[in-house]
Design a protein around this motif. Structure first.
Motif, PDB file in Angstrom:
ATOM      1  N   LYS A 198      -5.933  12.287  -3.700  1.00  0.00           N
ATOM      2  CA  LYS A 198      -6.695  12.250  -4.615  1.00  0.00           C
ATOM      3  C   LYS A 198      -6.233  10.583  -4.425  1.00  0.00           C
ATOM      4  CE  LYS A 198      -7.194  16.207  -6.985  1.00  0.00           C
ATOM      5  NZ  LYS A 198      -8.621  16.154  -7.201  1.00  0.00           N
ATOM      6  N   TRP A 199      -5.384  10.083  -4.339  1.00  0.00           N
ATOM      7  CA  TRP A 199      -4.630   8.909  -4.221  1.00  0.00           C
ATOM      8  C   TRP A 199      -5.114   8.002  -3.973  1.00  0.00           C
ATOM      9  CZ3 TRP A 199      -2.502   6.472  -8.844  1.00  0.00           C
ATOM     10  CH2 TRP A 199      -1.630   7.184  -9.909  1.00  0.00           C
ATOM     11  N   LEU A 200      -5.585   9.014  -2.620  1.00  0.00           N
ATOM     12  CA  LEU A 200      -6.434   7.417  -1.605  1.00  0.00           C
ATOM     13  C   LEU A 200      -7.831   7.631  -1.863  1.00  0.00           C
ATOM     14  CD1 LEU A 200      -4.332   9.185   2.106  1.00  0.00           C
ATOM     15  CD2 LEU A 200      -4.888   6.879   1.244  1.00  0.00           C
ATOM     16  N   GLU A 201      -8.142   8.410  -2.708  1.00  0.00           N
ATOM     17  CA  GLU A 201      -9.481   8.778  -2.918  1.00  0.00           C
ATOM     18  C   GLU A 201     -10.093   7.422  -4.356  1.00  0.00           C
ATOM     19  OE1 GLU A 201     -10.745  12.117  -3.853  1.00  0.00           O
ATOM     20  OE2 GLU A 201     -10.557  13.183  -2.213  1.00  0.00           O
ATOM     21  N   LEU A 202      -8.932   7.480  -4.833  1.00  0.00           N
ATOM     22  CA  LEU A 202      -8.716   6.451  -6.148  1.00  0.00           C
ATOM     23  C   LEU A 202      -8.810   5.393  -5.631  1.00  0.00           C
ATOM     24  CD1 LEU A 202      -8.994   6.137  -9.137  1.00  0.00           C
ATOM     25  CD2 LEU A 202      -6.676   6.838  -9.057  1.00  0.00           C
ATOM     26  N   SER A 203      -8.545   4.587  -4.427  1.00  0.00           N
ATOM     27  CA  SER A 203      -7.275   3.110  -4.309  1.00  0.00           C
ATOM     28  C   SER A 203      -8.909   3.152  -3.469  1.00  0.00           C
ATOM     29  CB  SER A 203      -6.298   3.983  -2.717  1.00  0.00           C
ATOM     30  OG  SER A 203      -6.434   2.756  -2.495  1.00  0.00           O
ATOM     31  N   ALA A 204      -9.532   3.851  -2.335  1.00  0.00           N
ATOM     32  CA  ALA A 204     -10.706   3.912  -1.711  1.00  0.00           C
ATOM     33  C   ALA A 204     -12.151   3.334  -2.449  1.00  0.00           C
ATOM     34  CB  ALA A 204     -10.837   5.140  -1.081  1.00  0.00           C
ATOM     35  N   SER A 205     -11.875   3.847  -4.131  1.00  0.00           N
ATOM     36  CA  SER A 205     -13.154   3.805  -5.106  1.00  0.00           C
ATOM     37  C   SER A 205     -13.175   2.308  -5.626  1.00  0.00           C
ATOM     38  CB  SER A 205     -12.962   5.450  -5.866  1.00  0.00           C
ATOM     39  OG  SER A 205     -14.065   6.521  -4.629  1.00  0.00           O
ATOM     40  N   HIS A 206     -12.047   2.283  -5.265  1.00  0.00           N
ATOM     41  CA  HIS A 206     -11.676   1.149  -6.754  1.00  0.00           C
ATOM     42  C   HIS A 206     -10.858   0.667  -6.148  1.00  0.00           C
ATOM     43  CE1 HIS A 206     -13.538   3.378 -10.033  1.00  0.00           C
ATOM     44  NE2 HIS A 206     -13.362   4.661  -9.827  1.00  0.00           N
ATOM     45  N   ASN A 207     -10.494  -0.244  -4.633  1.00  0.00           N
ATOM     46  CA  ASN A 207      -9.835  -0.814  -4.004  1.00  0.00           C
ATOM     47  C   ASN A 207      -8.540  -1.486  -4.967  1.00  0.00           C
ATOM     48  OD1 ASN A 207      -9.510  -3.139  -2.021  1.00  0.00           O
ATOM     49  ND2 ASN A 207     -10.154  -4.503  -3.721  1.00  0.00           N
ATOM     50  N   ILE A 208      -7.570   0.086  -5.344  1.00  0.00           N
ATOM     51  CA  ILE A 208      -6.105  -0.516  -5.347  1.00  0.00           C
ATOM     52  C   ILE A 208      -5.505  -0.244  -4.391  1.00  0.00           C
ATOM     53  CG2 ILE A 208      -4.641   0.725  -6.901  1.00  0.00           C
ATOM     54  CD1 ILE A 208      -7.343   2.483  -8.725  1.00  0.00           C
ATOM     55  N   PRO A 209      -4.472  -1.630  -4.670  1.00  0.00           N
ATOM     56  CA  PRO A 209      -4.010  -1.356  -3.753  1.00  0.00           C
ATOM     57  C   PRO A 209      -2.606  -0.290  -3.755  1.00  0.00           C
ATOM     58  CG  PRO A 209      -3.923  -3.513  -3.797  1.00  0.00           C
ATOM     59  CD  PRO A 209      -4.383  -2.418  -5.032  1.00  0.00           C
ATOM     60  N   LEU A 210      -2.179   0.736  -2.409  1.00  0.00           N
ATOM     61  CA  LEU A 210      -0.824   1.748  -3.458  1.00  0.00           C
ATOM     62  C   LEU A 210      -0.014   1.015  -2.046  1.00  0.00           C
ATOM     63  CD1 LEU A 210      -3.091   4.874  -2.043  1.00  0.00           C
ATOM     64  CD2 LEU A 210      -2.733   3.965  -4.003  1.00  0.00           C
ATOM     65  N   VAL A 211       1.271   0.897  -2.860  1.00  0.00           N
ATOM     66  CA  VAL A 211       2.133   0.413  -2.132  1.00  0.00           C
ATOM     67  C   VAL A 211       3.691   0.876  -1.916  1.00  0.00           C
ATOM     68  CG1 VAL A 211       3.518  -1.907  -2.451  1.00  0.00           C
ATOM     69  CG2 VAL A 211       1.318  -1.742  -3.417  1.00  0.00           C
ATOM     70  N   LEU A 212       4.044   1.678  -1.188  1.00  0.00           N
ATOM     71  CA  LEU A 212       5.811   2.309  -1.226  1.00  0.00           C
ATOM     72  C   LEU A 212       6.833   1.318  -1.068  1.00  0.00           C
ATOM     73  CD1 LEU A 212       4.676   4.390   1.599  1.00  0.00           C
ATOM     74  CD2 LEU A 212       4.042   4.618  -0.541  1.00  0.00           C
ATOM     75  N   CYS A 213       7.389   0.970  -1.785  1.00  0.00           N
ATOM     76  CA  CYS A 213       8.344   0.132  -1.396  1.00  0.00           C
ATOM     77  C   CYS A 213       9.478   0.895  -0.408  1.00  0.00           C
ATOM     78  CB  CYS A 213       9.915   1.205  -2.419  1.00  0.00           C
ATOM     79  SG  CYS A 213      11.388  -0.173  -2.750  1.00  0.00           S
ATOM     80  N   THR A 214       9.304  -0.525   0.661  1.00  0.00           N
ATOM     81  CA  THR A 214       9.833  -0.671   1.419  1.00  0.00           C
ATOM     82  C   THR A 214      10.970  -0.066   1.488  1.00  0.00           C
ATOM     83  OG1 THR A 214       8.126  -2.713   3.041  1.00  0.00           O
ATOM     84  CG2 THR A 214      10.265  -2.081   4.096  1.00  0.00           C
ATOM     85  N   THR A 215      12.274  -0.179   1.011  1.00  0.00           N
ATOM     86  CA  THR A 215      13.875  -0.288   1.127  1.00  0.00           C
ATOM     87  C   THR A 215      13.135   1.737   0.962  1.00  0.00           C
ATOM     88  OG1 THR A 215      14.021  -2.364   0.694  1.00  0.00           O
ATOM     89  CG2 THR A 215      16.328  -0.954   0.582  1.00  0.00           C
ATOM     90  N   VAL A 216      13.297   1.839   0.097  1.00  0.00           N
ATOM     91  CA  VAL A 216      13.474   3.351  -0.062  1.00  0.00           C
ATOM     92  C   VAL A 216      12.572   4.144   0.800  1.00  0.00           C
ATOM     93  CG1 VAL A 216      12.991   5.091  -2.214  1.00  0.00           C
ATOM     94  CG2 VAL A 216      13.872   2.865  -2.748  1.00  0.00           C
ATOM     95  N   ALA A 217      11.487   3.638   1.202  1.00  0.00           N
ATOM     96  CA  ALA A 217      11.081   4.442   2.151  1.00  0.00           C
ATOM     97  C   ALA A 217      11.683   4.828   4.063  1.00  0.00           C
ATOM     98  CB  ALA A 217       9.666   3.757   2.590  1.00  0.00           C
TER      99      ALA A 217
END
Length: 118
Positions: free
Chosen positions: A63-82
């Motif tokens: 769902k996050w990926l669909e919303l991101s693709a539909s509305h050009n929203i960057p989905l950013v993971l915190c590098t350090t934590v990830a």
């Protein structure tokens, strides 16, 4: 309309968490874009970085990926934590998410009208 940055801190796994903050965050994001607001970033921090794992089967990941693709929203993971907490380097994250740091998050929040944390 407002420019928003969302910060999601929790991965709600029904086996370990009675909270539904991730679902609330997703519905908030849907309502915001439907109301004409712009989301400049969704920043996944703490256990929420698990949404971006390439082996994540949580239904909200799609769902996050669909919303991101539909509305050009960057989905950013915190590098350090990830990387340090979950071993999610660039090769282990789902396409559609990308790594970023607190500096990138701070820059986005400086330009936003509102930051909403879940």
């Amino acid at each position: 309309m407002a420019q928003l940055v969302l910060a999601l801190h929790s991965f709600d796994d029904s086996a370990s968490s009675p909270s539904y903050r991730s679902l609330l965050a997703y519905h908030y994001a849907q309502a915001a874009v439907a109301s004409g607001h712009r989301i400049d970033m969704v920043f996944f921090y703490q256990s929420a970085v698990r949404f971006g794992a390439d082996d994540c089967t949580h239904p909200l990941t799609d769902k996050w990926l669909e919303l991101s693709a539909s509305h050009n929203i960057p989905l950013v993971l915190c590098t350090t934590v990830a990387e340090t907490e979950y071993g999610l380097n660039e090769t282990r994250i789902c396409s559609g998410f990308h790594h970023g740091g607190l500096t990138e998050f701070a820059q986005a929040t400086a330009l936003a009208d509102q930051v909403v944390q879940f």
